[in-house]
Design a protein around this motif. Sequence first.
Motif, PDB file in Angstrom:
ATOM      1  N   THR A 230       0.337   5.223   2.356  1.00 10.94           N
ATOM      2  CA  THR A 230      -0.150   5.235   1.126  1.00 10.94           C
ATOM      3  C   THR A 230       0.470   3.767   0.481  1.00 10.94           C
ATOM      4  O   THR A 230      -0.321   3.036  -0.078  1.00 10.94           O
ATOM      5  N   VAL A 231       1.673   3.450   0.688  1.00 10.33           N
ATOM      6  CA  VAL A 231       2.212   2.284   0.306  1.00 10.33           C
ATOM      7  C   VAL A 231       1.570   1.207   1.192  1.00 10.33           C
ATOM      8  O   VAL A 231       1.258  -0.109   0.587  1.00 10.33           O
ATOM      9  N   LEU A 232       1.441   1.344   2.270  1.00 11.07           N
ATOM     10  CA  LEU A 232       0.814   0.205   3.124  1.00 11.07           C
ATOM     11  C   LEU A 232      -0.709  -0.117   2.805  1.00 11.07           C
ATOM     12  O   LEU A 232      -1.171  -1.361   2.591  1.00 11.07           O
ATOM     13  N   THR A 233      -1.436   0.938   2.576  1.00 15.57           N
ATOM     14  CA  THR A 233      -2.623   0.572   1.809  1.00 15.57           C
ATOM     15  C   THR A 233      -2.751  -0.047   0.590  1.00 15.57           C
ATOM     16  O   THR A 233      -3.720  -0.904   0.369  1.00 15.57           O
ATOM     17  N   ALA A 234      -1.781   0.288  -0.279  1.00 15.50           N
ATOM     18  CA  ALA A 234      -1.713  -0.581  -1.455  1.00 15.50           C
ATOM     19  C   ALA A 234      -1.216  -1.905  -1.283  1.00 15.50           C
ATOM     20  O   ALA A 234      -1.789  -2.932  -1.818  1.00 15.50           O
ATOM     21  N   VAL A 235      -0.190  -2.171  -0.184  1.00 17.56           N
ATOM     22  CA  VAL A 235       0.262  -3.444  -0.030  1.00 17.56           C
ATOM     23  C   VAL A 235      -1.099  -4.543   0.435  1.00 17.56           C
ATOM     24  O   VAL A 235      -1.375  -5.471   0.145  1.00 17.56           O
TER      25      VAL A 235
END
Length: 594
Positions: free
Chosen positions: A222-227
């Motif tokens: 999730t964080v990777l997608t946002a970044v």
Amino acid sequence: MGRKLLGALGPLLVVAAGWLGVFAVPGFRPAEAVVGAVFPPVGAFLLGRRPGLLTARLLLAVGLVSAVYTFAHGPHAWSPQVGLLLLGPLAVTFPDGKPPSRPWGPLPAVMVVGPLALAAVAMTDPGAAAALPTVVGVVPFLGVGALVHRYRRGDADTRRQVAWFGYPLVIVASCAFFDDAPLATAVQSAAIAAMPVAVAVAVLRHRLHDIDLIVNRTLVYTVLTAVIGAVYFGITAVAAGLGSWSGLVAALAAGALFHPVRQRLQEAADRLFKVERDPYRVAHRLNQSIQQASGPIEALESAATAIRQALQADGVAVEVLLSQGTVRRVCDGEPGERATPLIWHGRPVGRLLLKGDPPDPGLLDMLVRHLAEVAHAVRLTADLQRSRERILATREEERRRLRRDLHDGLGPTLASLAMTVDEARLRLTRDPAAVDPLLHRVRSQMTEAIGDVRDLVYGLRPPALEELGLEGALRSLADGPGPRVDVVVAGAVNGLPSATSVAAYRIAQEAVTNVRRHAHATTALIRLERQEELWLTVSDDGIGLPEQRRSGVGLASMRERAAEVGGDCAVTGRPGGGTEVVARLPLKAEEGAE
């Protein structure tokens, strides 16, 4: 039957609502339809497995209320997501049907009665309906708070159950911030559909699935997608002047950043969940905990704790098999019955007992190998302590024997000898003829005293070793009555330490005595081989060891003789019949010093 009908009623009402075109009514949200279609059958299934379970009843109630609301949706129906209000009481009372603590006690009733009363008012007063969505949005967060409280106070099993339910509930609560976004609505609907399944897994099968891994991966990606998304759109916006090249530049930058960012996020998530996936780091931490321990037992306790953390197990126990047949047990948490043997150089030294989900086999195998070393050290320490105790007891017993022999044997003989000499000295002037018998008596008493001294000396060290050396003493031992005993010597055995020579001779003497008394053998072989250590082997072709055997005084004596000089002795059966005694005796640096 009633349970099954109620479980099927929810999906039937949702299907009927779709056939009547309710889904096309303005303002309709799919969350209620998902709850009405999925919750009732799962609740009925769970209620069949666990009759009377409050969680199952709440699932059934949430689903039926949502199904009825979906079917009756219209211009004068309740406000959206009324059925989801019951998710609050479900979260507060999950998984045992009770609030997590006393302050939370009245909250379930308030979370049901308050919003439902507001919903009833909204049916007749459209102005009051505006407040209901706010209440509905607050309820999941209250449930999340109750789950967090229960997670922090609960044991390992309760935490795993809470994690299963809390995972989709957090997603549902998070999507409330994006109320009108189509993607948020789709994600929320999927999370709602997964919620009753997660509840069923938490109640019935939470031990068989790793929820921590699911949460870990979700957080990372999730964080990777946002970044990556922020990087892509940021570069696209900044490089808009490049025209058609801006998309290519953004894609290349996002692709280049994907792996390092994912790796850093994974490491951060692992630290957050206290998980270590690199087996080399796990081994390093395990070795550090072992080296910092003050002794083998403390090292075993530290290793058990480190292994429990590495495997994320609910409990770990290490059982070490000691030589005398007892078991040394070290626990961290509440161990289970999943046993893994600890093998050191082909020999079992104990076992590892785990409680929890089956760990990674490769990581478990690596940890077990390190743990076997520690278990072997514990076993050696116990053997050394027991050997020291027996050596001290043997030394004290030897001292008592010497004192008894000197006091009761040699002492009276010397006293009688002195008295006879005094008597002869007194009669020498008065009756010289009587002195000769007294001198004969003195000579006889001196012979007895010499014999007593010789017996004492022979008891301290075998005379054959002094006269013939170790090889000659073994050959002299082999010449005794009974089965034929051959002696084979490989390497120079002269100049051995005295303690090593005595230990080798005494072990061979005890082994040959057992062959002659118990083995019913026709031949035996004594093999003495000098390498970096001294190896003594006594084998025979007799009847071998009995299936049910107990270590007698002779076998214990051989092991103690070897342990006294830092070696070991093993007694095993030979393939094809017979017994074999193998003793390993270290050669110390002071070889040649007799």
